[in-house]
Design an enzyme around this catalytic site. Sequence first.
Site, short mmCIF file in Angstrom:
data_model
loop_
_atom_site.label_atom_id
_atom_site.label_comp_id
_atom_site.label_asym_id
_atom_site.label_seq_id
_atom_site.Cartn_x
_atom_site.Cartn_y
_atom_site.Cartn_z
N HIS A 61 0.80 -1.23 0.00
CA HIS A 61 0.00 0.00 0.00
C HIS A 61 0.83 1.28 0.00
O HIS A 61 0.27 2.36 0.18
CB HIS A 61 -0.93 0.04 1.21
CG HIS A 61 -1.99 -1.00 1.21
ND1 HIS A 61 -3.25 -0.79 0.71
CD2 HIS A 61 -1.97 -2.29 1.63
CE1 HIS A 61 -3.96 -1.89 0.85
NE2 HIS A 61 -3.20 -2.82 1.40
N LYS A 75 -7.65 14.16 4.49
CA LYS A 75 -6.81 12.97 4.45
C LYS A 75 -5.77 13.13 5.55
O LYS A 75 -5.67 14.21 6.16
CB LYS A 75 -6.11 12.85 3.09
CG LYS A 75 -5.46 14.16 2.60
CD LYS A 75 -4.85 14.04 1.21
CE LYS A 75 -5.84 14.14 0.09
NZ LYS A 75 -5.99 12.92 -0.66
N ARG A 76 -5.02 12.08 5.84
CA ARG A 76 -3.96 12.23 6.82
C ARG A 76 -3.01 13.35 6.41
O ARG A 76 -2.81 13.61 5.23
CB ARG A 76 -3.19 10.92 6.97
CG ARG A 76 -3.94 9.88 7.78
CD ARG A 76 -4.17 10.35 9.21
NE ARG A 76 -2.93 10.33 9.94
CZ ARG A 76 -2.65 9.49 10.93
NH1 ARG A 76 -3.57 8.63 11.36
NH2 ARG A 76 -1.49 9.53 11.54
N LYS A 131 1.42 14.40 0.56
CA LYS A 131 0.05 14.70 0.14
C LYS A 131 -0.11 16.19 -0.18
O LYS A 131 -1.11 16.62 -0.74
CB LYS A 131 -0.95 14.27 1.21
CG LYS A 131 -0.99 12.74 1.40
CD LYS A 131 -1.95 12.37 2.52
CE LYS A 131 -1.90 10.89 2.89
NZ LYS A 131 -2.63 10.03 1.95
N THR A 158 -8.33 6.78 -1.80
CA THR A 158 -9.69 6.27 -1.88
C THR A 158 -10.68 7.39 -1.59
O THR A 158 -11.83 7.33 -2.02
CB THR A 158 -9.91 5.11 -0.87
OG1 THR A 158 -9.30 5.48 0.37
CG2 THR A 158 -9.29 3.83 -1.37
N LYS A 208 -14.51 8.68 -3.25
CA LYS A 208 -15.71 9.08 -2.50
C LYS A 208 -16.23 10.43 -3.00
O LYS A 208 -17.43 10.63 -3.19
CB LYS A 208 -15.41 9.15 -1.00
CG LYS A 208 -15.14 7.78 -0.40
CD LYS A 208 -14.41 7.80 0.94
CE LYS A 208 -13.77 6.43 1.18
NZ LYS A 208 -12.76 6.44 2.23
C1 26W Z 1 4.39 0.79 9.88
C2 26W Z 1 3.82 2.15 9.71
C3 26W Z 1 2.82 2.18 8.61
C4 26W Z 1 1.49 2.34 8.91
C5 26W Z 1 0.55 2.36 7.91
C6 26W Z 1 3.22 2.04 7.31
C7 26W Z 1 2.29 2.06 6.31
C8 26W Z 1 0.95 2.22 6.60
C9 26W Z 1 -0.10 2.18 5.51
C10 26W Z 1 0.28 1.19 4.44
C11 26W Z 1 -0.32 3.53 4.96
C12 26W Z 1 -1.57 3.61 4.15
O1 26W Z 1 -2.64 3.73 4.70
N1 26W Z 1 -1.45 3.59 2.83
C13 26W Z 1 -2.57 3.98 2.01
O2 26W Z 1 -3.30 2.83 1.61
C14 26W Z 1 -4.47 3.19 0.89
C15 26W Z 1 -5.25 1.93 0.61
O3 26W Z 1 -4.60 1.16 -0.33
C16 26W Z 1 -4.10 3.94 -0.37
O4 26W Z 1 -5.28 4.35 -1.01
C17 26W Z 1 -3.23 5.15 -0.06
O5 26W Z 1 -2.79 5.75 -1.24
C18 26W Z 1 -2.06 4.73 0.80
O6 26W Z 1 -1.33 5.87 1.25
#
Ligand code: 26W
Length: 815
Positions: free
Chosen positions: A362, A550-551, A556, A658, A662
């Site tokens: 992701h 968004k975060r 971003k 995503t 929406k």
């Molecule tokens: C270990 C720390 C950590 C925590 C969360 C690393 C990575 C993440 C996630 C993978 C971050 C995340 O939420 N990624 C998002 O995933 C969405 C669903 O696929 C995508 O639509 C977003 O673009 C992506 O940033």
Amino acid sequence: MAQSKSRMTPFTTKTLEEALTAKLMLNFSKAPEEATDEEMLKACALVIRDMMASRGLEARRKTRREQKKKVHYLSLEFLMGRSLMKNAYNLEILPQLKEALENLGFKAGDIFEAEPDAGLGNGGLGRLAACYLDSLTSLEIPATGYSICYELGIFKQKIVEGQQVELPDDWKGLGAAWLLPKPEEIQTVHFGGTLREFWDNGHLHIVNENATAVQAVPCDMVVAGYGTDHVNTLRLWDARAARPVDMKLFSRGEYAKAAEEEAMAKAIARVLYPEDNHYEGKSLRLKQQYFFVSATVQSIATKHLDTYGTLKNFHEKNVIQINDTHPTLVIPELMRIFIDEAGMNWDEAWDITTKSVAYTNHTVLAEALERWPQNLMETLLPRIWQIIVEIAGRWQAKVENFYHDPVKTQKMAIVWGGEVRMANLCLAGGMAVNGVSGLHSDILKKDVFKEACDMEPWKFQNVTNGIDHRRWLSEVNTGLDSLIRELTGGDDYLTEPMALQKLDAYADDKTVQERLEAIKRANKESFAKYTKRHHGVTLDPGSIFDVQVKRLHEYKRQLLNVLHIIHLYQKLQDDPNSITQPHTFLFGAKSAPGYFVAKRIIRLINSLADDIAHNPICKDKLQVVFLENYRVSLAEKLMPASEVSQQISTAGKEASGTGNMKFMMNGALTIGTLDGANVEMHEVLGDENMFLFGLHADEVEQLKREGYVPQRLYNRDESLRRCLDALRAGFRDGVSYEDLYQRLLFGAGGSAADEYLLLADFRSYCEAEQRMVETYADREQWNRMSVHNIARSGIFAADRAIAEYADNIWHVPHK
Ligand code: 26W
């Protein structure tokens, strides 16, 4: 209508009233007229939970009887949001429930509002998991989601003097009504200790001695599908000490030791880590990962053995999807169970494991890649470490044999430089690897995982993300839902999202355009009412609602949005007539608590908002609002009211996005870069139905290679220079943003100057905003574009994405 009519008899208003009254009596010994909203909310949850639980029993029996293959979706995050309205919607009893509540003297809206969000996730990845559970169930796929039953979900955000303050999110008080504890299915997970090896009967046995045992207690949340009687489960593991605090130990002076064990166990399920896209090697986080993985694998294996009496056909009846690398330990944990508990040899165990696990990536951000210190792994999980070492050695031999290239061997290594690289472990142990948008999957194949892809190209796939369109359109935007039903001749679109395409035929229809505009206007007005009441902010529903939620992350580029607003503000000061169309910029974003730059950007947005609010020149022209505590339930109110969707990440960095989907479904127009799923939005919309700008992913790479010097742009472009200078000077509150200015022009703390190319895209972004504002003035054109956006959003339904996973990765049938 498309949906099957073989549904079990649902409630009528009357029977619901009776059921609610009985629940209130049973649980609170109260009559409806004595009960509080909170008590009524619990009664609703219990009544609906009972209804779903009995369907669950039937669904499980059927799966077992027909020996169906099961999907297990493992994710450290499930951002479920609220459940009451959603479940009632899926069970097709929402109108009856509302009526029953009113008849019993309650305001249905207040009851729904009383429910806390189940915020068991950070952002995109967690919300995706929640949307996918809905589609898995609606498509009648036997599936279970697995995660941790965090005591505290994602923190609540308060803005105090412009700055983010985090408060604990104690959601379980009211939220736990949806949870069904299953003490009979407790699993035990072991940490630490030492390994003892011995030979017996020609077999090497390995036992883990003196380990600390933690109990994993399943708390199940039942999930109903739409248009089906099928239900699935989200299994959330709670943690507790394997032995309760023993008073005998107390008298022996060992009370503290016993309490320590209890505390260590409890700590595992205490909090959701609030870092999003940023890895930190905290040992508690590794404990969480193994805790939930081990409990899950044990629970799957136990059920499988129950049904089939052997684990040798495990891969034929189970598929485990891992949501990013966080649950990677399923690979060595399956190996441990197959070898140590089922007595298989390595090759057989490996064969079954690598046919059972699939990995979704992701993110391509380097700082998000999980690499656990080898020492930590070794002491915390000695047996798992041993298995990882063996996997790593065999993988390395395979790579060497294929490439004969030490550089590639190093890049693809699972254990290297004292670290365990989780993504590489997934590449080795998974049967499939997929990205979450076309562009993202291409970057994985051509760059991030190039070597693995060249060696095993058959593993690499793409599944572009999707969203639960029933929640994000039909349920939350009832005005638009009615219009769609009327124009498309029914509710087909709920189960066949591509039916939205029928709307394209109405894009030039004046009355449809006007009705769409009226629906948007009404949604804006009700959102304005909401912000007035809950945030104390007055919005002008006659202004453009231009939204970035968004975060908060540098990639971003919320800061690019801010720079453009400063630019507009400066133009307005030069020429009070430069803005003719009132414009409201809305932001919503949580920052990771330790992400200093992100927190500064939140403060900057608030400083700017305050300055603009106090400048009479801006009155009825320009407003900036930072919406506190952005979360699922706030998004549900905001999406229907939004007109402009800001999707402005540096090309190549946003895996999919995503939120973009929406907004599109709710008729907002996108200002965006060709990044993530925006690329696919562009494919269906064309240049003429969105506002594209900025460098493409390959141009970003090229510019970085050639040497990017943002100061040149600063020197060359006067209006850009003025905007940046405003950061240094600060705003009405006297806070200077010199630090952000420095980062953009010179870099700081090891990061390059303007790492995310804001300055490079600034011009192009301003022009896109300009085009957007001009288009907005042409109501006919705007509404036509809006119709096209809704009409072509069907492809972004999670039903489509889940059907692709089912067909191409899991090989399971679906509706
Ligand atoms: C270990 C720390 C950590 C925590 C969360 C690393 C990575 C993440 C996630 C993978 C971050 C995340 O939420 N990624 C998002 O995933 C969405 C669903 O696929 C995508 O639509 C977003 O673009 C992506 O940033």
